[in-house]
Design a protein around this motif. Structure first.
Motif, mmCIF file in Angstrom:
data_model
loop_
_atom_site.group_PDB
_atom_site.id
_atom_site.type_symbol
_atom_site.label_atom_id
_atom_site.label_comp_id
_atom_site.label_asym_id
_atom_site.label_seq_id
_atom_site.Cartn_x
_atom_site.Cartn_y
_atom_site.Cartn_z
ATOM 1 N N GLU A 117 0.828 -1.209 0.000
ATOM 2 C CA GLU A 117 0.000 0.000 0.000
ATOM 3 C C GLU A 117 0.869 1.268 0.000
ATOM 4 O O GLU A 117 0.542 2.244 -0.656
ATOM 5 C CB GLU A 117 -0.935 0.000 1.206
ATOM 6 C CG GLU A 117 -1.939 1.130 1.196
ATOM 7 C CD GLU A 117 -2.868 1.114 -0.010
ATOM 8 O OE1 GLU A 117 -3.239 2.221 -0.462
ATOM 9 O OE2 GLU A 117 -3.213 0.028 -0.512
ATOM 10 N N GLN A 118 1.996 1.243 0.712
ATOM 11 C CA GLN A 118 2.850 2.432 0.790
ATOM 12 C C GLN A 118 4.064 2.392 -0.136
ATOM 13 O O GLN A 118 4.774 3.382 -0.248
ATOM 14 C CB GLN A 118 3.370 2.628 2.224
ATOM 15 C CG GLN A 118 2.319 2.943 3.225
ATOM 16 C CD GLN A 118 1.931 1.708 4.026
ATOM 17 O OE1 GLN A 118 2.371 0.607 3.750
ATOM 18 N NE2 GLN A 118 1.073 1.897 5.012
ATOM 19 N N LEU A 119 4.356 1.289 -0.790
ATOM 20 C CA LEU A 119 5.577 1.144 -1.582
ATOM 21 C C LEU A 119 5.257 0.898 -3.047
ATOM 22 O O LEU A 119 4.521 -0.027 -3.381
ATOM 23 C CB LEU A 119 6.428 -0.011 -1.045
ATOM 24 C CG LEU A 119 7.755 -0.269 -1.752
ATOM 25 C CD1 LEU A 119 8.693 0.918 -1.579
ATOM 26 C CD2 LEU A 119 8.391 -1.544 -1.226
ATOM 27 N N SER A 120 5.822 1.747 -3.915
ATOM 28 C CA SER A 120 5.644 1.618 -5.365
ATOM 29 C C SER A 120 7.004 1.485 -6.027
ATOM 30 O O SER A 120 8.006 2.037 -5.552
ATOM 31 C CB SER A 120 4.944 2.853 -5.933
ATOM 32 O OG SER A 120 3.696 3.040 -5.341
ATOM 33 N N ILE A 121 7.029 0.767 -7.145
ATOM 34 C CA ILE A 121 8.253 0.601 -7.929
ATOM 35 C C ILE A 121 7.922 0.884 -9.389
ATOM 36 O O ILE A 121 6.809 0.631 -9.853
ATOM 37 C CB ILE A 121 8.855 -0.811 -7.753
ATOM 38 C CG1 ILE A 121 10.224 -0.889 -8.426
ATOM 39 C CG2 ILE A 121 7.920 -1.887 -8.274
ATOM 40 C CD1 ILE A 121 11.022 -2.124 -8.084
ATOM 41 N N GLY A 122 8.882 1.422 -10.091
ATOM 42 C CA GLY A 122 8.731 1.678 -11.514
ATOM 43 C C GLY A 122 10.030 1.385 -12.230
ATOM 44 O O GLY A 122 11.113 1.588 -11.687
#
Length: 159
Positions: A117-122
């Motif tokens: 929910e708090q961690l995104s990767i691209g």
């Protein structure tokens, strides 16, 4: 009375970047915050930190252009779009920079998703092309990876 000697370094501060060239972020939002844009979310993160695309709720498109150095022989254009799906967000970007007879192109294919929910990767796979009349044209393939973590609501850290 104390002399404000501690203010002197502010007069001589400079920006130190590992790579600061014609592929600067291309959105007005990024320029408005002096390109400190690794924590931007939404379509504006297409040219900054691709992890920000993970929070995109609907398809987005971005076009930007500027005449850099106030010189009519200098152009800096870019555009792209991103589409969120149930598997993550997919995007495509294109960037063109020209100064006199030097030209640089950057094409990027992007994928971003939330890991938690708090961690995104691209991640973005790039093709860079450089053209110059004085030198041989060159092509290069490379990639970019970005992360964003939301510490508290509306406070993001990006790398």
């Amino acid at each position: 009375m104390q002399k404000p000697i501690y203010l002197i370094p502010l007069l001589f501060s400079i920006s130190l970047c590992a790579q600061n060239g014609p592929t600067d972020p291309l959105s007005a939002r990024s320029h408005g915050i002096s390109n400190a844009s690794v924590a931007i979310t939404g379509i504006n993160s297409l040219f900054n930190n691709q992890a920000g695309l993970a929070s995109l709720e609907s398809a987005g498109i971005l076009f930007s252009g500027e005449e850099t150095f106030l010189d009519p022989r200098s152009d800096n254009f870019g555009g792209g779009f991103a589409i969120p799906t149930s598997q993550g967000t997919f995007g495509l970007s294109c960037h063109y920079f020209e100064f006199n007879k030097f030209r640089q192109y950057k094409y990027g294919l992007t994928y971003a998703r939330k890991l938690m929910e708090q961690l995104s990767i691209g991640v973005q796979f790039d093709m860079l092309k450089t053209e110059s009349p004085e030198f041989e044209d060159s092509n290069l393939f490379t990639f970019e990876i970005g992360l964003q973590y939301e510490l508290i609501e509306n406070l993001l850290i990006g790398i």
